[in-house]
Design a protein around this motif. Structure first.
Motif, PDB file in Angstrom:
ATOM      1  N   LYS A   1      10.341  24.192 -11.260  1.00 43.81           N
ATOM      2  CA  LYS A   1      11.156  23.542 -10.243  1.00 43.81           C
ATOM      3  C   LYS A   1      11.131  24.334  -8.942  1.00 43.81           C
TER       4      LYS A   1
ATOM      5  N   LYS B   1       6.268  19.979 -18.237  1.00 47.08           N
ATOM      6  CA  LYS B   1       6.637  21.064 -19.157  1.00 47.08           C
ATOM      7  C   LYS B   1       6.755  22.409 -18.448  1.00 47.08           C
ATOM      8  N   GLY B   2       7.287  22.349 -17.210  1.00 51.36           N
ATOM      9  CA  GLY B   2       7.579  23.580 -16.479  1.00 51.36           C
ATOM     10  C   GLY B   2       6.425  24.204 -15.752  1.00 51.36           C
TER      11      GLY B   2
ATOM     12  N   GLU C   1      13.354  18.720 -10.508  1.00 55.74           N
ATOM     13  CA  GLU C   1      13.661  19.070 -11.896  1.00 55.74           C
ATOM     14  C   GLU C   1      12.999  18.095 -12.867  1.00 55.74           C
ATOM     15  N   GLN C   2      13.000  16.809 -12.523  1.00 53.44           N
ATOM     16  CA  GLN C   2      12.375  15.808 -13.382  1.00 53.44           C
ATOM     17  C   GLN C   2      10.859  15.977 -13.433  1.00 53.44           C
TER      18      GLN C   2
ATOM     19  N   GLY D   1      10.078  18.803 -15.593  1.00 52.25           N
ATOM     20  CA  GLY D   1      10.238  18.420 -16.993  1.00 52.25           C
ATOM     21  C   GLY D   1       9.054  17.632 -17.512  1.00 52.25           C
TER      22      GLY D   1
END
Length: 312
Positions: free
Chosen positions: A46, A41-42, A34-35, A38
């Protein structure tokens, strides 16, 4: 605290090795999927990152490269050695693709010195394509550069129904199969020339191949005589290296042995780069950028800083 990751799928060992490599990078950087998503920017997401480190599939190269560069360590940032790590990732990625995509198994890169006929030449090109991880014609067209290798021609070469029309197209095909230096190209053009000369119907039409081979042989000779990084201005006395000689890579200071073979069958000569540094140099050349991002390649020559990435 998130849920623990599932164990790596080890159905295909090469695929599992790539997943292990990516998980170690993520663990060392102390980042979650997830980090990482992030920070990018996706892109990749994930879910894509989870699949990439699962071992159940071979991710896109862009995903692998993103994970490696997002998880850069302070040591890699300080020394500028991230490209060597990217090169290692590329090697693992190609091995995983070869294990899952290739229509048949080959245990080593083809040797162009064994080519004698046009049939041999065709088989060797197809074997090199398999060894490179069986890239698609579209991928090869992008790697070779605009107008250098049409995907329609690549399909026919891969199927064995035709050969490259000229030396330039042959080199484009090899470049798209991660054979990128003049010293690697020279034996392939020598083999092509030999094969055409041994064909009665083509023996008279070899001038173009002979001229291209002579030019490439000169370039390969210049590569072979390039001084190593921080080399002395004075010429060292000639030495005869034993077959089992070990020396220090002048880029990363790792021990190098003559018997070690790399992705494309690269076997270092006395005083040459180690396997990983050589692969990093090839990757940088393929991408059109300098390996360490400091304006110098691994041979110690200044080059203009460029940016770019492989789009596979």
């Amino acid at each position: 605290m998130g849920r623990p990751e599932k164990p790596v799928d080890r159905t295909v060992p090469a695929r599992a090795e790539l997943a292990d490599f990516l998980r170690r990078r993520k663990s060392t950087a102390d980042l979650t999927h997830e980090q990482i998503a992030g920070l990018t920017k996706g892109t990749p997401s994930k879910a894509t990152l989870c699949r990439a480190t699962s071992g159940a599939t071979v991710p896109l190269w862009d995903t692998v490269e993103t994970i490696v560069k997002v998880t850069i360590t302070k040591e890699e940032e300080f020394t500028g050695s991230i490209e060597v790590t990217v090169a290692r990732a590329l090697e693992l990625w190609i091995c995983a693709r070869r294990a899952t995509r290739a229509p048949y198994y080959i245990h080593k890169a083809p040797d162009p010195n064994l080519i004698w006929s046009l049939a041999d030449f065709s088989r060797a090109l197809r074997a090199q394509h398999v060894w490179a991880g069986y890239p698609t014609p579209g991928e090869m067209e992008r790697l070779a550069g605009p107008g250098e290798l049409p995907s329609s021609t690549t399909r026919r070469v891969i199927s064995g129904s035709t050969l490259p029309v000229d030396p330039q197209q042959t080199l484009a095909f090899l470049k798209a199969c991660y054979v990128v230096t003049a010293s690697e190209h020279e034996p392939w053009l020598a083999a092509a020339l030999r094969a055409f000369q041994n064909s009665p119907s083509h023996a008279k039409d070899t001038k173009t191949w002979a001229k291209a081979h002579d030019k490439l042989r000169t370039h390969a000779g210049q590569e072979a005589t390039s001084p190593p990084l921080l080399a002395s201005l004075s010429e060292p006395p000639p030495q005869t290296a034993r077959l089992d000689a070990v020396w220090e890579c002048h880029s990363c200071q790792a021990d190098v042995e003559t018997g070690t073979a790399g992705l494309d069958g690269y076997r270092p000569t006395q005083g040459g780069l180690c396997r990983d540094c050589e692969l990093g140099r090839r990757l940088a050349r393929l991408c059109g950028r300098t390996p360490f991002g400091h304006g110098h390649d691994m041979s110690g020559y200044a080059e203009p800083a460029q940016t770019g990435s492989i789009s596979l």
